[in-house]
Motif scaffolding. Structure first.
Motif, PDB file in Angstrom:
ATOM      1  N   ALA A 147       3.782 -14.031  -5.347  1.00  0.00           N
ATOM      2  CA  ALA A 147       4.271 -14.166  -6.727  1.00  0.00           C
ATOM      3  C   ALA A 147       3.549 -15.264  -7.505  1.00  0.00           C
ATOM      4  N   SER A 148       2.449 -15.793  -6.957  1.00  0.00           N
ATOM      5  CA  SER A 148       1.751 -16.888  -7.641  1.00  0.00           C
ATOM      6  C   SER A 148       0.902 -16.388  -8.801  1.00  0.00           C
ATOM      7  N   ARG A 149       0.571 -15.118  -8.809  1.00  0.00           N
ATOM      8  CA  ARG A 149      -0.317 -14.590  -9.862  1.00  0.00           C
ATOM      9  C   ARG A 149      -0.214 -13.061  -9.895  1.00  0.00           C
ATOM     10  N   ASN A 168       7.886  -6.461  -1.559  1.00  0.00           N
ATOM     11  CA  ASN A 168       6.696  -6.686  -0.732  1.00  0.00           C
ATOM     12  C   ASN A 168       5.469  -6.415  -1.590  1.00  0.00           C
ATOM     13  N   ASN A 169       4.996  -7.489  -2.233  1.00  0.00           N
ATOM     14  CA  ASN A 169       3.872  -7.345  -3.166  1.00  0.00           C
ATOM     15  C   ASN A 169       2.588  -8.001  -2.656  1.00  0.00           C
ATOM     16  N   ALA A 170       2.705  -9.016  -1.775  1.00  0.00           N
ATOM     17  CA  ALA A 170       1.516  -9.748  -1.310  1.00  0.00           C
ATOM     18  C   ALA A 170       0.506  -8.761  -0.734  1.00  0.00           C
ATOM     19  N   SER A 197       2.812 -17.421   5.070  1.00  0.00           N
ATOM     20  CA  SER A 197       1.973 -16.235   5.161  1.00  0.00           C
ATOM     21  C   SER A 197       2.815 -15.069   5.655  1.00  0.00           C
ATOM     22  N   VAL A 198       2.798 -13.979   4.901  1.00  0.00           N
ATOM     23  CA  VAL A 198       3.617 -12.812   5.273  1.00  0.00           C
ATOM     24  C   VAL A 198       3.177 -12.212   6.606  1.00  0.00           C
ATOM     25  N   SER A 199       1.954 -12.511   7.035  1.00  0.00           N
ATOM     26  CA  SER A 199       1.457 -11.887   8.270  1.00  0.00           C
ATOM     27  C   SER A 199       1.838 -12.676   9.521  1.00  0.00           C
ATOM     28  N   ASP A 200       2.519 -13.809   9.331  1.00  0.00           N
ATOM     29  CA  ASP A 200       2.897 -14.632  10.474  1.00  0.00           C
ATOM     30  C   ASP A 200       4.404 -14.513  10.717  1.00  0.00           C
ATOM     31  N   CYS A 231       4.018 -17.313  -1.790  1.00  0.00           N
ATOM     32  CA  CYS A 231       2.555 -17.236  -1.838  1.00  0.00           C
ATOM     33  C   CYS A 231       2.059 -17.948  -0.592  1.00  0.00           C
ATOM     34  N   THR A 232       0.756 -18.043  -0.397  1.00  0.00           N
ATOM     35  CA  THR A 232       0.240 -18.851   0.713  1.00  0.00           C
ATOM     36  C   THR A 232       0.198 -20.305   0.249  1.00  0.00           C
ATOM     37  N   SER A 233      -0.182 -21.198   1.149  1.00  0.00           N
ATOM     38  CA  SER A 233      -0.247 -22.617   0.769  1.00  0.00           C
ATOM     39  C   SER A 233      -1.299 -22.824  -0.334  1.00  0.00           C
ATOM     40  N   ARG A 234      -2.287 -21.917  -0.420  1.00  0.00           N
ATOM     41  CA  ARG A 234      -3.322 -22.017  -1.470  1.00  0.00           C
ATOM     42  C   ARG A 234      -2.747 -21.843  -2.872  1.00  0.00           C
ATOM     43  N   GLY A 235      -1.681 -21.071  -2.968  1.00  0.00           N
ATOM     44  CA  GLY A 235      -1.220 -20.661  -4.299  1.00  0.00           C
ATOM     45  C   GLY A 235      -0.045 -21.457  -4.844  1.00  0.00           C
ATOM     46  N   VAL A 236       0.359 -22.518  -4.121  1.00  0.00           N
ATOM     47  CA  VAL A 236       1.610 -23.198  -4.473  1.00  0.00           C
ATOM     48  C   VAL A 236       1.620 -23.718  -5.916  1.00  0.00           C
ATOM     49  N   ASN A 256      -3.045  -6.675   8.591  1.00  0.00           N
ATOM     50  CA  ASN A 256      -2.036  -7.699   8.911  1.00  0.00           C
ATOM     51  C   ASN A 256      -1.304  -8.183   7.677  1.00  0.00           C
ATOM     52  N   THR A 257      -2.008  -8.323   6.570  1.00  0.00           N
ATOM     53  CA  THR A 257      -1.351  -8.798   5.343  1.00  0.00           C
ATOM     54  C   THR A 257      -0.580  -7.663   4.677  1.00  0.00           C
ATOM     55  N   ASN A 258      -1.255  -6.565   4.413  1.00  0.00           N
ATOM     56  CA  ASN A 258      -0.662  -5.528   3.561  1.00  0.00           C
ATOM     57  C   ASN A 258       0.419  -4.704   4.270  1.00  0.00           C
ATOM     58  N   ASP A 305      -4.916  -4.797 -14.353  1.00  0.00           N
ATOM     59  CA  ASP A 305      -5.711  -5.959 -14.762  1.00  0.00           C
ATOM     60  C   ASP A 305      -5.175  -7.242 -14.121  1.00  0.00           C
ATOM     61  N   THR A 306      -5.743  -7.638 -12.959  1.00  0.00           N
ATOM     62  CA  THR A 306      -5.346  -8.879 -12.266  1.00  0.00           C
ATOM     63  C   THR A 306      -6.604  -9.498 -11.650  1.00  0.00           C
ATOM     64  N   GLU A 307      -6.409 -10.619 -10.927  1.00  0.00           N
ATOM     65  CA  GLU A 307      -7.555 -11.260 -10.260  1.00  0.00           C
ATOM     66  C   GLU A 307      -8.189 -10.340  -9.222  1.00  0.00           C
ATOM     67  N   PRO A 360       0.678   1.401  -7.842  1.00  0.00           N
ATOM     68  CA  PRO A 360      -0.062   1.141  -9.080  1.00  0.00           C
ATOM     69  C   PRO A 360      -1.467   1.740  -9.014  1.00  0.00           C
ATOM     70  N   GLY A 361      -1.985   2.070 -10.188  1.00  0.00           N
ATOM     71  CA  GLY A 361      -3.389   2.477 -10.292  1.00  0.00           C
ATOM     72  C   GLY A 361      -4.248   1.238 -10.486  1.00  0.00           C
ATOM     73  N   PHE A 362      -5.039   1.229 -11.534  1.00  0.00           N
ATOM     74  CA  PHE A 362      -6.033   0.185 -11.796  1.00  0.00           C
ATOM     75  C   PHE A 362      -5.381  -0.840 -12.742  1.00  0.00           C
TER      76      PHE A 362
HETATM   77  P1  NAP Z   1      -3.781 -10.760  -6.659  1.00  0.00           P
HETATM   78  O1  NAP Z   1      -3.875 -11.133  -8.098  1.00  0.00           O
HETATM   79  O2  NAP Z   1      -5.007 -10.902  -5.807  1.00  0.00           O
HETATM   80  O3  NAP Z   1      -2.577 -11.601  -5.992  1.00  0.00           O
HETATM   81  C1  NAP Z   1      -2.303 -11.474  -4.636  1.00  0.00           C
HETATM   82  C2  NAP Z   1      -1.053 -12.252  -4.289  1.00  0.00           C
HETATM   83  O4  NAP Z   1      -0.784 -12.063  -2.888  1.00  0.00           O
HETATM   84  C3  NAP Z   1      -1.201 -13.746  -4.501  1.00  0.00           C
HETATM   85  O5  NAP Z   1       0.019 -14.269  -4.954  1.00  0.00           O
HETATM   86  C4  NAP Z   1      -1.502 -14.261  -3.096  1.00  0.00           C
HETATM   87  O6  NAP Z   1      -1.077 -15.602  -2.886  1.00  0.00           O
HETATM   88  C5  NAP Z   1      -0.634 -13.332  -2.274  1.00  0.00           C
HETATM   89  N1  NAP Z   1      -1.014 -13.275  -0.884  1.00  0.00           N
HETATM   90  C6  NAP Z   1      -2.185 -12.853  -0.325  1.00  0.00           C
HETATM   91  N2  NAP Z   1      -2.125 -12.960   1.008  1.00  0.00           N
HETATM   92  C7  NAP Z   1      -0.897 -13.451   1.314  1.00  0.00           C
HETATM   93  C8  NAP Z   1      -0.238 -13.789   2.521  1.00  0.00           C
HETATM   94  N3  NAP Z   1      -0.808 -13.630   3.717  1.00  0.00           N
HETATM   95  N4  NAP Z   1       1.032 -14.288   2.468  1.00  0.00           N
HETATM   96  C9  NAP Z   1       1.651 -14.467   1.264  1.00  0.00           C
HETATM   97  N5  NAP Z   1       1.066 -14.158   0.085  1.00  0.00           N
HETATM   98  C10 NAP Z   1      -0.184 -13.667   0.111  1.00  0.00           C
HETATM   99  O7  NAP Z   1      -3.305  -9.265  -6.460  1.00  0.00           O
HETATM  100  P2  NAP Z   1      -2.601  -8.231  -7.478  1.00  0.00           P
HETATM  101  O8  NAP Z   1      -3.664  -7.457  -8.127  1.00  0.00           O
HETATM  102  O9  NAP Z   1      -1.579  -8.917  -8.277  1.00  0.00           O
HETATM  103  O10 NAP Z   1      -1.930  -7.257  -6.411  1.00  0.00           O
HETATM  104  C11 NAP Z   1      -0.576  -7.366  -6.017  1.00  0.00           C
HETATM  105  C12 NAP Z   1      -0.233  -6.181  -5.142  1.00  0.00           C
HETATM  106  O11 NAP Z   1      -0.459  -4.967  -5.861  1.00  0.00           O
HETATM  107  C13 NAP Z   1      -1.091  -6.086  -3.871  1.00  0.00           C
HETATM  108  O12 NAP Z   1      -0.319  -5.609  -2.806  1.00  0.00           O
HETATM  109  C14 NAP Z   1      -2.143  -5.069  -4.262  1.00  0.00           C
HETATM  110  O13 NAP Z   1      -2.671  -4.424  -3.137  1.00  0.00           O
HETATM  111  C15 NAP Z   1      -1.331  -4.145  -5.143  1.00  0.00           C
HETATM  112  N6  NAP Z   1      -2.142  -3.337  -6.061  1.00  0.00           N
HETATM  113  C16 NAP Z   1      -2.949  -3.944  -6.983  1.00  0.00           C
HETATM  114  C17 NAP Z   1      -3.696  -3.140  -7.845  1.00  0.00           C
HETATM  115  C18 NAP Z   1      -4.605  -3.714  -8.913  1.00  0.00           C
HETATM  116  O14 NAP Z   1      -5.331  -2.934  -9.535  1.00  0.00           O
HETATM  117  N7  NAP Z   1      -4.589  -5.014  -9.166  1.00  0.00           N
HETATM  118  C19 NAP Z   1      -3.628  -1.746  -7.736  1.00  0.00           C
HETATM  119  C20 NAP Z   1      -2.803  -1.180  -6.776  1.00  0.00           C
HETATM  120  C21 NAP Z   1      -2.065  -1.991  -5.950  1.00  0.00           C
HETATM  121  P3  NAP Z   1      -2.095 -16.860  -3.056  1.00  0.00           P
HETATM  122  O15 NAP Z   1      -2.129 -17.184  -4.518  1.00  0.00           O
HETATM  123  O16 NAP Z   1      -1.448 -17.935  -2.240  1.00  0.00           O
HETATM  124  O17 NAP Z   1      -3.423 -16.425  -2.516  1.00  0.00           O
END
Ligand code: NAP
Length: 249
Positions: free
Chosen positions: A14-16, A91-93, A65-68, A37-42, A114-116, A191-193, A187-189
């Motif tokens: 939820a950090s971004r 479950n969005n990470a 970390s969701v994978s731990d 989020c991870t410790s990187r995103g606090v 492991n993450t997804n 606009d995020t990082e 989701p499709g395409f």
């Molecule tokens: P994003 O901007 O890259 O953000 C990813 C988020 O996941 C960050 O908050 C990150 O935290 C967190 N994260 C990554 N690894 C983690 C871990 N091991 N434990 C806890 N948190 C973790 O991604 P997004 O585009 O918003 O995507 C969010 C979700 O939507 C993802 O599941 C992605 O696969 C899905 N999705 C995205 C798109 C797209 O076009 N953007 C399309 C379809 C599906 P940190 O800040 O700490 O790294």
């Protein structure tokens, strides 16, 4: 939209990006939102929390970390001690490590799965017991259009997201009798990082296959999460809601 007042929601990642939009939307509807989020995103998650509070909502940041498995269980225990329940899990990470299949490294496959996929399963398993106790619960898994249709260069990512659809349908069947609904959003395409660094040529190719001719926003995903989390969708479980501007129909 009905109120989520009194509900405790855990949003992973939820950090971004999409997770941030989801956290803002749930909080605006009255839920107390735990921002993971991870410790990187606090720092970024703290900024999201500030925005939530300045809009009159509340929440807290929980980095793990969701994978731990151990960290997930410990975090959920701490949330339960402090707040007494978790009613909503999103479950969005997620991460994407793209590579052509023939060149894919073991580590890229493992990290992505492991993450997804495993991360979502671990979080779901940790919250199911308190949800059963509360006799209510909503789990929403953020999968992807590529989990539905596949995508060249994204074998691990697509497999993880397709797996998440299988997990969603299975948990929906196992938990329906406990008043716990489990759905996925694809989701499709958006606009995020995750998509910002794609080369312009790749972006314009993508846009050509989206009938609506534009990327989606985090808010457009968050609106559907809010609906699935609310009592406006009480007979919906085991479904995958596609939000992709017509990219996959
Ligand atoms: P994003 O901007 O890259 O953000 C990813 C988020 O996941 C960050 O908050 C990150 O935290 C967190 N994260 C990554 N690894 C983690 C871990 N091991 N434990 C806890 N948190 C973790 O991604 P997004 O585009 O918003 O995507 C969010 C979700 O939507 C993802 O599941 C992605 O696969 C899905 N999705 C995205 C798109 C797209 O076009 N953007 C399309 C379809 C599906 P940190 O800040 O700490 O790294």
């Amino acid at each position: 939209m009905s109120s989520l007042k009194g509900k405790i929601a855990l949003v992973t990642g939820a950090s971004r990006g999409i997770g941030k939009s989801i956290a803002l939307e749930l909080a605006a509807s009255g839920a107390f939102v735990v921002l993971n989020c991870t410790s990187r995103g606090v720092e970024k998650a703290e900024d999201v929390l500030k925005t939530i509070r300045s809009n009159g909502g509340d929440g807290m940041v929980k980095a793990f970390s969701v994978s731990d498995s151990e960290s997930v269980n410990q975090a959920v225990d701490e949330i339960l001690k402090e707040k007494g329940a978790i009613h909503i899990l999103v479950n969005n990470a997620g991460i994407a490590k793209d590579a052509l299949f023939m060149r894919m490294k073991d580590e890229e496959w493992d990290d992505t799965l492991n993450t997804n996929l495993k991360g979502s399963a671990l979080c779901a398993r940790a919250v199911v017991r308190p949800m059963m106790k509360a006799k209510e619960g909503v789990i929403i898994n953020i999968t992807s259009v590529v989990g539905e249709m596949g995508n060249a260069g994204q074998a691990a990512y697509s497999a993880s997201k397709a797996g998440l659809i299988g997990l969603t349908k299975t948990l929906a069947k196992e938990l329906a009798s406990r008043n716990i609904r489990v759905n996925a959003i694809a989701p499709g395409f958006i606009d995020t990082e995750m998509t910002v660094d794609l080369p312009e040529s790749a972006k314009s190719e993508m846009l050509k296959v989206i009938p609506m001719g534009r990327m989606g926003s985090g808010k457009e995903i968050a609106d559907a999460v809010l609906w699935l989390a609310s009592d406006k969708s009480t007979y919906i479980t085991g479904q995958v809601i596609s939000i992709n501007g017509g990219m996959y129909v």
